[in-house]
Design an enzyme around this catalytic site. Structure first.
Site, PDB file in Angstrom:
ATOM      1  N   LYS A 115       0.806  -1.226   0.000  1.00  0.00           N
ATOM      2  CA  LYS A 115       0.000   0.000   0.000  1.00  0.00           C
ATOM      3  C   LYS A 115       0.837   1.273   0.000  1.00  0.00           C
ATOM      4  O   LYS A 115       0.405   2.286  -0.562  1.00  0.00           O
ATOM      5  CB  LYS A 115      -0.969  -0.014   1.185  1.00  0.00           C
ATOM      6  CG  LYS A 115      -2.075  -1.040   1.018  1.00  0.00           C
ATOM      7  CD  LYS A 115      -3.122  -0.955   2.103  1.00  0.00           C
ATOM      8  CE  LYS A 115      -4.155  -2.046   1.868  1.00  0.00           C
ATOM      9  NZ  LYS A 115      -5.214  -2.073   2.864  1.00  0.00           N
ATOM     10  N   GLU A 199      -2.194   6.693   8.051  1.00  0.00           N
ATOM     11  CA  GLU A 199      -2.995   7.575   7.209  1.00  0.00           C
ATOM     12  C   GLU A 199      -3.823   8.461   8.107  1.00  0.00           C
ATOM     13  O   GLU A 199      -4.210   8.046   9.208  1.00  0.00           O
ATOM     14  CB  GLU A 199      -3.980   6.739   6.361  1.00  0.00           C
ATOM     15  CG  GLU A 199      -3.481   6.383   4.998  1.00  0.00           C
ATOM     16  CD  GLU A 199      -4.511   5.573   4.215  1.00  0.00           C
ATOM     17  OE1 GLU A 199      -5.682   5.505   4.593  1.00  0.00           O
ATOM     18  OE2 GLU A 199      -4.100   4.986   3.204  1.00  0.00           O
ATOM     19  N   ARG A 291      -7.423  -7.694  -8.968  1.00  0.00           N
ATOM     20  CA  ARG A 291      -8.121  -8.978  -9.156  1.00  0.00           C
ATOM     21  C   ARG A 291      -9.609  -8.708  -9.346  1.00  0.00           C
ATOM     22  O   ARG A 291     -10.054  -7.584  -9.225  1.00  0.00           O
ATOM     23  CB  ARG A 291      -7.934  -9.829  -7.896  1.00  0.00           C
ATOM     24  CG  ARG A 291      -8.399  -9.040  -6.667  1.00  0.00           C
ATOM     25  CD  ARG A 291      -8.405  -9.861  -5.416  1.00  0.00           C
ATOM     26  NE  ARG A 291      -8.537  -9.047  -4.226  1.00  0.00           N
ATOM     27  CZ  ARG A 291      -9.672  -8.591  -3.712  1.00  0.00           C
ATOM     28  NH1 ARG A 291     -10.816  -8.851  -4.304  1.00  0.00           N
ATOM     29  NH2 ARG A 291      -9.687  -7.845  -2.627  1.00  0.00           N
TER      30      ARG A 291
HETATM   31  P1  ADP Z   1      -8.384  -3.480   2.802  1.00  0.00           P
HETATM   32  O1  ADP Z   1      -7.139  -3.713   2.018  1.00  0.00           O
HETATM   33  O2  ADP Z   1      -8.493  -4.323   4.002  1.00  0.00           O
HETATM   34  O3  ADP Z   1      -9.590  -3.495   1.923  1.00  0.00           O
HETATM   35  P2  ADP Z   1      -8.557  -0.582   2.802  1.00  0.00           P
HETATM   36  O4  ADP Z   1      -7.344   0.263   2.833  1.00  0.00           O
HETATM   37  O5  ADP Z   1      -9.240  -0.729   1.507  1.00  0.00           O
HETATM   38  O6  ADP Z   1      -8.212  -2.005   3.386  1.00  0.00           O
HETATM   39  O7  ADP Z   1      -9.598  -0.039   3.876  1.00  0.00           O
HETATM   40  C1  ADP Z   1     -10.738  -0.777   4.244  1.00  0.00           C
HETATM   41  C2  ADP Z   1     -11.782   0.136   4.874  1.00  0.00           C
HETATM   42  O8  ADP Z   1     -11.253   0.782   6.045  1.00  0.00           O
HETATM   43  C3  ADP Z   1     -12.234   1.286   3.993  1.00  0.00           C
HETATM   44  O9  ADP Z   1     -13.262   0.909   3.108  1.00  0.00           O
HETATM   45  C4  ADP Z   1     -12.685   2.328   5.004  1.00  0.00           C
HETATM   46  O10 ADP Z   1     -13.984   2.060   5.476  1.00  0.00           O
HETATM   47  C5  ADP Z   1     -11.708   2.114   6.135  1.00  0.00           C
HETATM   48  N1  ADP Z   1     -10.557   3.029   5.994  1.00  0.00           N
HETATM   49  C6  ADP Z   1      -9.358   2.731   5.463  1.00  0.00           C
HETATM   50  N2  ADP Z   1      -8.529   3.787   5.489  1.00  0.00           N
HETATM   51  C7  ADP Z   1      -9.216   4.803   6.047  1.00  0.00           C
HETATM   52  C8  ADP Z   1      -8.916   6.176   6.377  1.00  0.00           C
HETATM   53  N3  ADP Z   1      -7.723   6.703   6.121  1.00  0.00           N
HETATM   54  N4  ADP Z   1      -9.899   6.916   6.956  1.00  0.00           N
HETATM   55  C9  ADP Z   1     -11.106   6.391   7.223  1.00  0.00           C
HETATM   56  N5  ADP Z   1     -11.444   5.127   6.945  1.00  0.00           N
HETATM   57  C10 ADP Z   1     -10.524   4.323   6.368  1.00  0.00           C
HETATM   58  P1  ADP Z   2     -13.301  -7.239  -2.119  1.00  0.00           P
HETATM   59  O1  ADP Z   2     -12.031  -6.443  -2.026  1.00  0.00           O
HETATM   60  O2  ADP Z   2     -13.409  -8.071  -3.345  1.00  0.00           O
HETATM   61  O3  ADP Z   2     -14.486  -6.432  -1.829  1.00  0.00           O
HETATM   62  P2  ADP Z   2     -12.805  -8.519   0.448  1.00  0.00           P
HETATM   63  O4  ADP Z   2     -11.959  -7.405   0.962  1.00  0.00           O
HETATM   64  O5  ADP Z   2     -14.025  -8.868   1.203  1.00  0.00           O
HETATM   65  O6  ADP Z   2     -13.259  -8.346  -1.034  1.00  0.00           O
HETATM   66  O7  ADP Z   2     -11.870  -9.791   0.289  1.00  0.00           O
HETATM   67  C1  ADP Z   2     -12.295 -10.930  -0.406  1.00  0.00           C
HETATM   68  C2  ADP Z   2     -11.607 -12.149   0.138  1.00  0.00           C
HETATM   69  O8  ADP Z   2     -10.213 -12.045  -0.048  1.00  0.00           O
HETATM   70  C3  ADP Z   2     -11.808 -12.352   1.632  1.00  0.00           C
HETATM   71  O9  ADP Z   2     -11.909 -13.745   1.871  1.00  0.00           O
HETATM   72  C4  ADP Z   2     -10.549 -11.776   2.239  1.00  0.00           C
HETATM   73  O10 ADP Z   2     -10.284 -12.366   3.484  1.00  0.00           O
HETATM   74  C5  ADP Z   2      -9.515 -12.127   1.183  1.00  0.00           C
HETATM   75  N1  ADP Z   2      -8.409 -11.163   1.135  1.00  0.00           N
HETATM   76  C6  ADP Z   2      -8.471  -9.920   0.647  1.00  0.00           C
HETATM   77  N2  ADP Z   2      -7.259  -9.313   0.711  1.00  0.00           N
HETATM   78  C7  ADP Z   2      -6.412 -10.199   1.257  1.00  0.00           C
HETATM   79  C8  ADP Z   2      -5.006 -10.186   1.598  1.00  0.00           C
HETATM   80  N3  ADP Z   2      -4.229  -9.129   1.387  1.00  0.00           N
HETATM   81  N4  ADP Z   2      -4.482 -11.292   2.155  1.00  0.00           N
HETATM   82  C9  ADP Z   2      -5.267 -12.365   2.368  1.00  0.00           C
HETATM   83  N5  ADP Z   2      -6.559 -12.447   2.076  1.00  0.00           N
HETATM   84  C10 ADP Z   2      -7.148 -11.393   1.531  1.00  0.00           C
END
Ligand code: ADP
Ligand code: ADP
Ligand code: MG
Length: 472
Positions: A115, A199, A291
C-alpha cells in the site's frame, strides 16, 4: 488461444468463473480440498481434482496448482479473489511455465499489493492520496512523530493488508501506543509482513471504488463506480452501483482518476481502484485491488458487461469488446453478502448443515453461490456463502426488490445476516440513499431487531403453499 482454464479458488467465485467458461465454450478444471468435496464448484466445472486433505494448504500452493494446470492440459489459470489472487508468486510461476495468468503481471501485483508503494506511484501520477506517512513507519517513535504531524485521529494500517483486517483507528497518542504492537502482530500473522504505515483518518467517509478493465493494446476503460460504504469493522457487507450519493461531475471525475491510476502502472486486466470520498467532496486514493472483486456482480448488472469473460479475453490478448463511450450505466444494483453469522450474537460464525436452502428469483434478481439444501458448510473458510444481487430501474425500485428478494430467500439450519440486511433496507436513511462508512456504528439498534419471520411461521407458510399446490 485459451481452451481450458484451471480455477484456483473455491465456492461461489469458482462457480462464477466456471459459468463464464461454459458460455465461452472453454473447458474448466476445479480444485478442491477434502472439506470442499461436496461444494457446488466441484460439480460445475468439467473436471475436478482434490488438492489435498488440508483445508487451506492446497489452495495456497502456487507450485502445486501450476503443476496441476499443466498436467491437466490447461492453458490458463483464473485465481478468483482471496487465496493466491494477489500473490505475485502465482503470476510469476505461470509466466515461467507458459501458463497464462488471468490477471495483471507479477510486477503490478507486487507494486499495488504494497500500500505504501502504491500510494507513492499514485502521487507521482497526480492522483490524490489520503494524507499520511511517506512510507512505512519503522518503530513506535516514528509512528508517534508522524501521527503528530498528520494530526489525530489517524489510521494505523498494515502495508500488505486486505479483507478489512490489520487496520486500527487511533484517536490519540495513548491509543496509538496501545495499538501499535497489536497491528504489527495481526499483520505478521495474517499477511506475513510486519510493515505498517499511517494515514489520516477521514471521519465518516464514503467508500467509492471504480471498476476498470485494461487490455494489452493500451485501451483502459472504467465501468463506473460502486458505493461500498455499508461496512462493519472495515469489511463490506452491502455494495451498490452506481453510488446514489454522487453528482454527475463527481462520477466523471472519479472515473477519470481511476483510468489515470491504471494507466500510470501500465495496468492490464480487471482491477478496482478504491477511493475515500470526504464529507467535503474530495476523493482520495486508498488502494488498488489487482483482481476480480467480490462485488463485481453489481457492475455487471448495471453495465451488461460480463467482467469475467472480459478478463479471459484480455488474457488471451484480445482488445476490450467495447469502448468507453459504449458503456452506459442503467438503473441501480445492490449486492448483499449472505454470511453465515449470527447478527444477534456479535456476528459469531454459524457453520453446519443446511436443512433448507431456497434461492430468490424473479425479475432483476441474481444469486451467486455454491451451497444447496443438505450441504454442510465447512468451518475452515470465509463465512460468506452466497451473494444476492438485485437490479432495478430506480433506487426505490431496487430497494423494494431487495426487500422482496431477501424475504423470498430461505436458509435453514444456520444463522445468516439476512434479517440484519432487512433491517438496513427498512431504514429511512438507507432508503434515502444517505450513508457513510459510519452508518452501522451509528445505528446499533439495527442488530437488535426482532426476527421478521419465526421458524414456526415459516413452517406454516410452507405447509400452506404445499396444500395449495396439491389442491386441498
Ligand atoms: P483493505 O485492504 O483491508 O480493503 P482498505 O485500505 O481498503 O483495506 O480499507 C478498508 C476500509 O477501512 C475502507 O473501506 C474504510 O472504510 C476504512 N478506511 C481505510 N482507510 C481509512 C482512512 N484513512 N480513513 C477512514 N477510513 C478508512
Ligand atoms: P473485495 O475487495 O473483493 O471487496 P474482500 O476485501 O471482502 O473483497 O476480500 C475478499 C476475500 O479475499 C476475503 O476472503 C478476504 O479475506 C480475502 N483477502 C483480501 N485481501 C487479502 C489479503 N491481502 N491477504 C489475504 N486475504 C485477503
Ligand atoms: Mg480495500
Amino acid at each position: 488461444m485459451i481452451k481450458k482454464i484451471l480455477i484456483a479458488n473455491r465456492g461461489e467465485i469458482a462457480v462464477r468463473i466456471a459459468r463464464a467458461c461454459a458460455e465461452m465454450g472453454l473447458r474448466s478444471v476445479a480444485i478442491f480440498s477434502e472439506a470442499d468435496r461436496f461444494s457446488l464448484h466441484v460439480k460445475k466445472a468439467d473436471e475436478a481434482y482434490c488438492i489435498g486433505s488440508e483445508d487451506l494448504a492446497g489452495y495456497l500452493n502456487p507450485h502445486r496448482i501450476v503443476n496441476l494446470a499443466i498436467e491437466t492440459g490447461c492453458d490458463a489459470i483464473h485465481p478468483g479473489y482471496g487465496f493466491l489472487s494477489e500473490n505475485p508468486e502465482l503470476a510469476r510461476i505461470c509466466t515461467l511455465r507458459g501458463v497464462r495468468f488471468i490477471g495483471p503481471d507479477a510486477r503490478v501485483i507486487r507494486l499495488m499489493g504494497d500500500k505504501t508503494e502504491a500510494r507513492r506511484a499514485m502521487m507521482q501520477a497526480g492522483v490524490p492520496v489520503t494524507p499520511g506517512s511517506a512510507g512505512n513507519v519503522e518503530n513506535l517513535d516514528e509512528a508517534l512523530k508522524e501521527a503528530e504531524r498528520i494530526g489525530y485521529p489517524i489510521m494505523l494500517k498494515a502495508t500488505s493488508g486486505g479483507g478489512g483486517r490489520g487496520i486500527r483507528r487511533c484517536n490519540d497518542k495513548k491509543e496509538l501506543k496501545a495499538n501499535y504492537e497489536r497491528v504489527i502482530s495481526e499483520a505478521t500473522k495474517a499477511f506475513g509482513s510486519a510493515d505498517v504505515f499511517i494515514e489520516k483518518c477521514i471521519v465518516n467517509p464514503r467508500h467509492i471504488e471504480v471498476q476498470i478493465l485494461a487490455d494489452r493494446h493500451g485501451n483502459v476503460a472504467h465501468l463506473f463506480e460502486r458505493d461500498c460504504s455499508i461496512q462493519r469493522r472495515n469489511q463490506k457487507l452491502i455494495e451498490i452501483a452506481p453510488s446514489p450519493q454522487l453528482t454527475p461531475e463527481q462520477r466523471a471525475c472519479i472515473g477519470e482518476l481511476a483510468v489515470r491510476a491504471a494507466r500510470a502502472v501500465n495496468y492490464e486486466n480487471a482491477g478496482t481502484v478504491e477511493f475515500l470520498l470526504t464529507a467535503q467532496g474530495e476523493f482520495y486514493f486508498m488502494e488498488m485491488n489487482t483482481r476480480i472483486q467480490v462485488e463485481h456482480t453489481i457492475t455487471e448488472e448495471i453495465t451488461g458487461i460480463d467482467i469475467v469473460k472480459e478478463q479471459i479475453c484480455i488474457a488471451e490478448g484480445q482488445p476490450l469488446s467495447f469502448t468507453q463511450e459504449e458503456v452506459q450505466p442503467r438503473g441501480y444494483a445492490i449486492q448483499f453478502r449472505i454470511n453465515v453469522e449470527d447478527p444477534k450474537n456479535d456476528f459469531l460464525p454459524s457453520f453446519g448443515r443446511l436443512t433448507r436452502y431456497y434461492a430468490p428469483g424473479g425479475p432483476g434478481v441474481r444469486t451467486d453461490t455454491a451451497i444447496y439444501t443438505g450441504y454442510e458448510i465447512p468451518p475452515h473458510y470465509d463465512s460468506m456463502v452466497a451473494k444476492v444481487i438485485v437490479w432495478g430501474r430506480t433506487w426505490a425500485e431496487t430497494v423494494a426488490r431487495g426487500q422482496r428478494a431477501l424475504n423470498d430467500m430461505m436458509i435453514g439450519g444456520v444463522r445468516t445476516t439476512i434479517p440484519f440486511y432487512q433491517e438496513i433496507l427498512d431504514h429511512p436513511d438507507f432508503q434515502a440513499g444517505r450513508f457513510d462508512t459510519g452508518f452501522l456504528a451509528a445505528h446499533p439498534e439495527l442488530t437488535h431487531y426482532s426476527l421478521k419471520r419465526s421458524p414456526e411461521e415459516t413452517t406454516l407458510a410452507i405447509a400452506a403453499a404445499i396444500a395449495a399446490h396439491v389442491g386441498f
